[in-house]
Design a protein around this motif. Structure first.
Motif, PDB file in Angstrom:
ATOM      1  N   LEU A 151       0.827  -1.200   0.000  1.00  0.00           N
ATOM      2  CA  LEU A 151       0.000   0.000   0.000  1.00  0.00           C
ATOM      3  C   LEU A 151       0.866   1.257   0.000  1.00  0.00           C
ATOM      4  O   LEU A 151       0.602   2.199  -0.770  1.00  0.00           O
ATOM      5  CB  LEU A 151      -0.918  -0.016   1.226  1.00  0.00           C
ATOM      6  CG  LEU A 151      -2.089   0.970   1.241  1.00  0.00           C
ATOM      7  CD1 LEU A 151      -3.087   0.646   0.149  1.00  0.00           C
ATOM      8  CD2 LEU A 151      -2.782   0.946   2.605  1.00  0.00           C
ATOM      9  N   ASP A 157      -4.365  -0.561  -4.082  1.00  0.00           N
ATOM     10  CA  ASP A 157      -5.300   0.406  -3.513  1.00  0.00           C
ATOM     11  C   ASP A 157      -6.121  -0.195  -2.375  1.00  0.00           C
ATOM     12  O   ASP A 157      -6.716   0.544  -1.587  1.00  0.00           O
ATOM     13  CB  ASP A 157      -6.270   0.903  -4.598  1.00  0.00           C
ATOM     14  CG  ASP A 157      -5.549   1.492  -5.787  1.00  0.00           C
ATOM     15  OD1 ASP A 157      -4.754   2.421  -5.603  1.00  0.00           O
ATOM     16  OD2 ASP A 157      -5.769   0.999  -6.922  1.00  0.00           O
ATOM     17  N   GLY A 158      -6.148  -1.526  -2.327  1.00  0.00           N
ATOM     18  CA  GLY A 158      -6.950  -2.173  -1.295  1.00  0.00           C
ATOM     19  C   GLY A 158      -6.531  -3.601  -1.044  1.00  0.00           C
ATOM     20  O   GLY A 158      -5.875  -4.224  -1.882  1.00  0.00           O
ATOM     21  N   SER A 173      -9.980  -3.553   2.874  1.00  0.00           N
ATOM     22  CA  SER A 173      -9.352  -2.491   3.660  1.00  0.00           C
ATOM     23  C   SER A 173      -8.515  -1.615   2.736  1.00  0.00           C
ATOM     24  O   SER A 173      -7.808  -2.134   1.866  1.00  0.00           O
ATOM     25  CB  SER A 173      -8.477  -3.074   4.771  1.00  0.00           C
ATOM     26  OG  SER A 173      -9.262  -3.737   5.738  1.00  0.00           O
ATOM     27  N   ARG A 174      -8.596  -0.314   2.962  1.00  0.00           N
ATOM     28  CA  ARG A 174      -7.891   0.632   2.084  1.00  0.00           C
ATOM     29  C   ARG A 174      -6.917   1.529   2.841  1.00  0.00           C
ATOM     30  O   ARG A 174      -6.297   2.408   2.249  1.00  0.00           O
ATOM     31  CB  ARG A 174      -8.914   1.494   1.324  1.00  0.00           C
ATOM     32  CG  ARG A 174      -9.862   0.653   0.461  1.00  0.00           C
ATOM     33  CD  ARG A 174     -10.838   1.503  -0.315  1.00  0.00           C
ATOM     34  NE  ARG A 174     -11.809   0.672  -1.022  1.00  0.00           N
ATOM     35  CZ  ARG A 174     -11.620   0.130  -2.226  1.00  0.00           C
ATOM     36  NH1 ARG A 174     -10.471   0.356  -2.860  1.00  0.00           N
ATOM     37  NH2 ARG A 174     -12.539  -0.604  -2.804  1.00  0.00           N
ATOM     38  N   THR A 175      -6.784   1.318   4.161  1.00  0.00           N
ATOM     39  CA  THR A 175      -5.815   2.073   4.952  1.00  0.00           C
ATOM     40  C   THR A 175      -5.003   1.098   5.795  1.00  0.00           C
ATOM     41  O   THR A 175      -5.418  -0.046   6.023  1.00  0.00           O
ATOM     42  CB  THR A 175      -6.513   3.072   5.899  1.00  0.00           C
ATOM     43  OG1 THR A 175      -7.214   2.346   6.919  1.00  0.00           O
ATOM     44  CG2 THR A 175      -7.489   3.967   5.146  1.00  0.00           C
ATOM     45  N   TYR A 194      -5.641  -4.578  -6.316  1.00  0.00           N
ATOM     46  CA  TYR A 194      -5.964  -5.242  -5.064  1.00  0.00           C
ATOM     47  C   TYR A 194      -4.990  -6.387  -4.774  1.00  0.00           C
ATOM     48  O   TYR A 194      -4.444  -7.007  -5.689  1.00  0.00           O
ATOM     49  CB  TYR A 194      -7.377  -5.813  -5.101  1.00  0.00           C
ATOM     50  CG  TYR A 194      -8.464  -4.775  -5.262  1.00  0.00           C
ATOM     51  CD1 TYR A 194      -9.100  -4.219  -4.155  1.00  0.00           C
ATOM     52  CD2 TYR A 194      -8.860  -4.349  -6.533  1.00  0.00           C
ATOM     53  CE1 TYR A 194     -10.105  -3.275  -4.297  1.00  0.00           C
ATOM     54  CE2 TYR A 194      -9.868  -3.399  -6.689  1.00  0.00           C
ATOM     55  CZ  TYR A 194     -10.480  -2.875  -5.570  1.00  0.00           C
ATOM     56  OH  TYR A 194     -11.483  -1.932  -5.717  1.00  0.00           O
TER      57      TYR A 194
END
Length: 459
Positions: A120, A126-127, A146-148, A179
């Motif tokens: 990431l 991105d996820g 999840s993206r963070t 992804y």
């Protein structure tokens, strides 16, 4: 085709068919296992092309096996190696993450969450598609996106719990991006098969992290562990299957369960050694399909992570990973981590990695031949595997397989009766003869080994 697969317990419950065809949905059955079901049973007709796609996106029916897929993915990578037991690999490590709390928050060395974080941070993805707590009443966990980094960290740790990824894969198809996904061998393999049929998935699923797994569990495994801690079926809220115990070997971990007891929410920590179900070989609440895979090392994953079940590492209660690297980008991330002091690893050989999973390999890959032979002898259809059907095994190894099969097939029904009676002791008494027969067999085997060793020494 459906009945060949499901009735013979060869479907892994990944959700691949529900992705491949919107006439199919995934549901948990009464035993807490995922299977594909028709959305509308009255509309059960599939076109020839739909049937072909369903076949080619299913591990047990596809014309391609793990060796075929992994060869397509990795054989052309410069300096790649191949080992029959490990599959393709570029580098092999044992170790842990030293950066932050990744190791403390992970089940073993913390590498899965850390690799996602690095992907990431480097804008490679991105996820992340991984297992997260569920807010649905019929399940504790489910695949989510999840993206963070914080979201990724919140999904750390191994969950011995069934999940399926049809909904998140549909989201990937709807939402452009890059992804990464983590999963068991059957899950990663069926993602590869789906990607072969769907160019959108091939483009968007950029990286795969594979886990080494002895076998899949039903939802009843978590429920049963919690019941032993005083939380009755239906009252369990959360479970940590791998709570590390300070000053104990990594293999001696605990569970932490939270649920309702006498109207109050309570959290309980109990070492696994105090619970029935601790012996992975007994395989209580094992999903039957687990006995019909021959992929031990998650051969189609870009990197495979497992527990370092090695004497030289298990004394460290904080845990370590075995790591099989295949993808050049993952290799570069780990090498940078070594250089920057973010990870601490030992470079090892293939024999060391195999040694960490040797018992698992014997059961899953080698003795699969006997399980296939038994199915054929009983008149059942079997999927084509890389291990050939055979009865040519020592008596005691065949007997071990027989006892494990009896536990796998009989325990779910016994448990349903116990829940209906609201009587945990009833279940413990019902499974006692099965467990005793299995344990007695192992004691006799060890006794014979000791006698043989003593006779050898006297010579």
């Amino acid at each position: 085709m459906y009945h060949q697969l499901v009735d013979n317990h060869y479907d892994f419950g990944t959700g691949s068919w529900a992705v491949a065809n919107n006439k199919i949905q995934m549901k948990l059955d009464q035993y807490g296992e995922y299977h594909p079901y028709l959305v509308d049973p009255k509309k059960s007709e599939f076109s020839e092309s739909e049937l072909t796609t369903l076949k080619e996106t299913c591990l047990s029916l596809s014309s391609k096996n793990e060796a075929d897929i992994s060869k397509e993915l990795y054989a052309q990578i410069p300096h790649i190696h191949y080992n029959q037991q490990l599959g393709y690999y570029s580098d092999l490590y044992v170790g842990h993450v030293t950066e932050g709390d990744f190791r403390a928050n992970g089940s073993s060395g913390g590498f899965g969450t850390w690799i996602f974080k690095e992907l990431l941070a480097n804008h490679e993805i991105d996820g992340v598609l991984h297992i997260k707590p569920s807010n649905k009443p019929d399940k504790l966990f489910e695949y989510g996106i999840s993206r963070t980094v914080d979201e990724i960290i919140a999904g750390a740790k191994t969950k011995y719990y069934p999940v399926e990824y049809s909904e998140v894969i549909k989201t990937v198809k709807q939402q452009p991006g890059k992804y990464a996904i983590i999963g068991l061998p059957s899950y990663i393999m069926e993602i590869r098969l789906l990607a072969d049929q769907d160019p959108i998935l091939k483009e968007r699923i950029k990286y795969t992290i594979g886990l080494v797994c002895g076998h899949q569990k039903s939802t009843k495994f978590a429920e049963f562990l919690a019941w032993q801690c005083g939380i009755q079926p239906g009252d369990l809220k959360t479970i940590n299957f791998r709570k590390k115990l300070p000053d104990a070997p990594a293999s001696q971990y605990a569970i932490e369960v939270t649920g309702t007891i006498n109207g109050e929410e309570k959290s309980i920590v109990k070492p696994m050694k105090e619970l029935v179900g601790r012996d992975w070989g007994e395989a209580l609440f094992k999903v039957r399909a687990s006995d019909f895979t021959d992929d031990v090392m998650n051969e189609t994953a870009d990197v495979t992570l497992g527990d370092a079940w090695l004497p030289e590492y298990t004394s460290d209660s904080k845990g370590n990973n075995v790591i099989i690297v295949r993808h050049p980008v993952i290799k570069a991330i780990i090498e940078a981590g070594i250089k920057d002091g973010k990870v601490k690893v030992d470079k090892v050989d293939a024999a060391t990695i195999f040694r960490s999973q040797s018992s698992h390999y014997r059961h899953t890959r080698v003795e699969l031949g006997y399980r296939l032979y038994k199915q054929i002898k009983a008149g059942h259809w079997v999927p084509q595997k890389r291990t050939q059907p055979s009865k040519n095994f020592p008596w005691h190894r065949r007997k071990i397989q027989d006892e494990r099969e009896a536990i796998c097939l009989k325990v779910p029904e016994m448990y349903l009766k116990a829940v209906a009676k609201n009587d945990l002791n009833y279940f413990l008494q019902e499974i006692k003869p099965l467990r005793n027969a299995y344990q007695k067999l192992y004691r006799n085997i060890h006794r014979v080994k000791r006698v043989t060793q003593l006779l050898h020494l006297k010579k």
